[in-house]
Enzyme design. Sequence first.
Site, PDB file in Angstrom:
ATOM      1  N   HIS A   1       0.863  -1.180   0.000  1.00  0.00           N
ATOM      2  CA  HIS A   1       0.000   0.000   0.000  1.00  0.00           C
ATOM      3  C   HIS A   1       0.897   1.227   0.000  1.00  0.00           C
ATOM      4  O   HIS A   1       1.701   1.429   0.910  1.00  0.00           O
ATOM      5  CB  HIS A   1      -0.925   0.018   1.214  1.00  0.00           C
ATOM      6  CG  HIS A   1      -1.825   1.222   1.246  1.00  0.00           C
ATOM      7  ND1 HIS A   1      -3.057   1.236   0.640  1.00  0.00           N
ATOM      8  CD2 HIS A   1      -1.652   2.456   1.795  1.00  0.00           C
ATOM      9  CE1 HIS A   1      -3.616   2.430   0.810  1.00  0.00           C
ATOM     10  NE2 HIS A   1      -2.785   3.183   1.512  1.00  0.00           N
ATOM     11  N   CYS A   2       0.748   2.051  -1.024  1.00  0.00           N
ATOM     12  CA  CYS A   2       1.604   3.234  -1.178  1.00  0.00           C
ATOM     13  C   CYS A   2       0.802   4.485  -0.852  1.00  0.00           C
ATOM     14  O   CYS A   2      -0.086   4.875  -1.627  1.00  0.00           O
ATOM     15  CB  CYS A   2       2.156   3.306  -2.600  1.00  0.00           C
ATOM     16  SG  CYS A   2       3.284   4.690  -2.860  1.00  0.00           S
ATOM     17  N   PRO A   3       1.072   5.149   0.267  1.00  0.00           N
ATOM     18  CA  PRO A   3       0.337   6.385   0.567  1.00  0.00           C
ATOM     19  C   PRO A   3       0.689   7.523  -0.375  1.00  0.00           C
ATOM     20  O   PRO A   3      -0.099   8.463  -0.525  1.00  0.00           O
ATOM     21  CB  PRO A   3       0.761   6.697   2.006  1.00  0.00           C
ATOM     22  CG  PRO A   3       2.083   6.030   2.175  1.00  0.00           C
ATOM     23  CD  PRO A   3       2.041   4.803   1.327  1.00  0.00           C
ATOM     24  N   TRP A   4       1.856   7.457  -1.032  1.00  0.00           N
ATOM     25  CA  TRP A   4       2.258   8.538  -1.934  1.00  0.00           C
ATOM     26  C   TRP A   4       1.391   8.593  -3.190  1.00  0.00           C
ATOM     27  O   TRP A   4       1.231   9.660  -3.785  1.00  0.00           O
ATOM     28  CB  TRP A   4       3.729   8.388  -2.320  1.00  0.00           C
ATOM     29  CG  TRP A   4       4.650   8.550  -1.158  1.00  0.00           C
ATOM     30  CD1 TRP A   4       5.237   7.562  -0.425  1.00  0.00           C
ATOM     31  CD2 TRP A   4       5.086   9.779  -0.574  1.00  0.00           C
ATOM     32  NE1 TRP A   4       6.005   8.099   0.582  1.00  0.00           N
ATOM     33  CE2 TRP A   4       5.934   9.460   0.508  1.00  0.00           C
ATOM     34  CE3 TRP A   4       4.850  11.123  -0.863  1.00  0.00           C
ATOM     35  CZ2 TRP A   4       6.536  10.427   1.299  1.00  0.00           C
ATOM     36  CZ3 TRP A   4       5.451  12.088  -0.076  1.00  0.00           C
ATOM     37  CH2 TRP A   4       6.286  11.743   0.983  1.00  0.00           C
TER      38      TRP A   4
ATOM     39  N   GLY B   1      -1.732   7.125  -2.961  1.00  0.00           N
ATOM     40  CA  GLY B   1      -3.084   7.066  -2.421  1.00  0.00           C
ATOM     41  C   GLY B   1      -3.852   5.831  -2.805  1.00  0.00           C
ATOM     42  O   GLY B   1      -5.086   5.875  -2.924  1.00  0.00           O
TER      43      GLY B   1
END
Length: 388
Positions: free
Chosen positions: A221-224, A226
């Site tokens: 899961h990449c928060p950058w 989203g």
Amino acid sequence: MKDCEYQQISPGAAPLPASPGARRPGPAASPTPGPGPAPPAAPAPPRWSSSGSGSGSGSGSLGRRPRRKWEVFPGRNRFYCGGRLMLAGHGGVFALTLLLILTTTGLFFVFDCPYLARKLTLAIPIIAAILFFFVMSCLLQTSFTDPGILPRATVCEAAALEKQIDNTGSSTYRPPPRTREVLINGQMVKLKYCFTCKMFRPPRTSHCSVCDNCVERFDHHCPWVGNCVGRRNYRFFYAFILSLSFLTAFIFACVVTHLTLRAQGSNFLSTLKETPASVLELVICFFSIWSILGLSGFHTYLVASNLTTNEDIKGSWSSKRGGEASVNPYSHKSIITNCCAVLCGPLPPSLIDRRGFVQSDTVLPSPIRSDEPACRAKPDASMVGGHP
């Protein structure tokens, strides 16, 4: 047999067609009571009602808008444009990514490109524009694309799975086993049971704790960006970080060239004071280029090995956890073949029907006995939700 269309006609809605010689009564004519009994009154038209879920029974207002499936989606996702676009629930870091990219490239086009195009070549702003639009395209595709979410098992499927596990047929509750084993290319692979989605996860599938969804070929899961990175958007993610590394290095080199040319014949510190926007670009690019280049190199290794970040961290096919190293059953034993399989294969369709309507509760035609299941379930292969 041909299809026929039927239309319900009220008994008193329209008169029967009269013969050609018959006389039509005038609009003010009233029927004369005869000696026989009076004809029965026409029945009232049916009254239709709808409930909140769109069914034909229950109370509700007429013509209530049916809900689409994205409106009742169980995961922690946000949907836009009527369910056509989706994003993770927390988009603050994604907004920061957009801000950094737009700010850096915007300052570069305004303060650096005119000077470099005049002093050196017009190809500099053209190359920067091509890289910028490609980066933004890959970023938006990564962020708003379904990463490969598997739909959760329905109540009927979950009940059928528990009944299939409990072969004795007793009414006592027994939790399902946590793992199953399947054979893939001569390698035994464990399938874990997801207690949230109520199904055995297919190979390379993992449940994201942030989005609360099971994702096929879950990478991370990449928060950058989203969003989760999985089977359906990994190629866009890899193209994004690779092109972003080129764009960052290109802007960094051009800004250094700009400052060097301006500093010829003058003090370098005074040049920095005259161009604060270029200094800001230089700082942003310097502190971000190392992490972007490192991330691009790491994912290039994963693509060449046909691995995921989740598998590499857990050491699924290596001896990182102290166990015996096993062969990766998904590797094609060739770097080129692995790259083509990961990046160039056909894009699988989305398994969640976001734009579909929520089906109404169907009324069973006959009563159900207590010793019979309330619904039929699909076979176990469909409950797994994917292919090995």
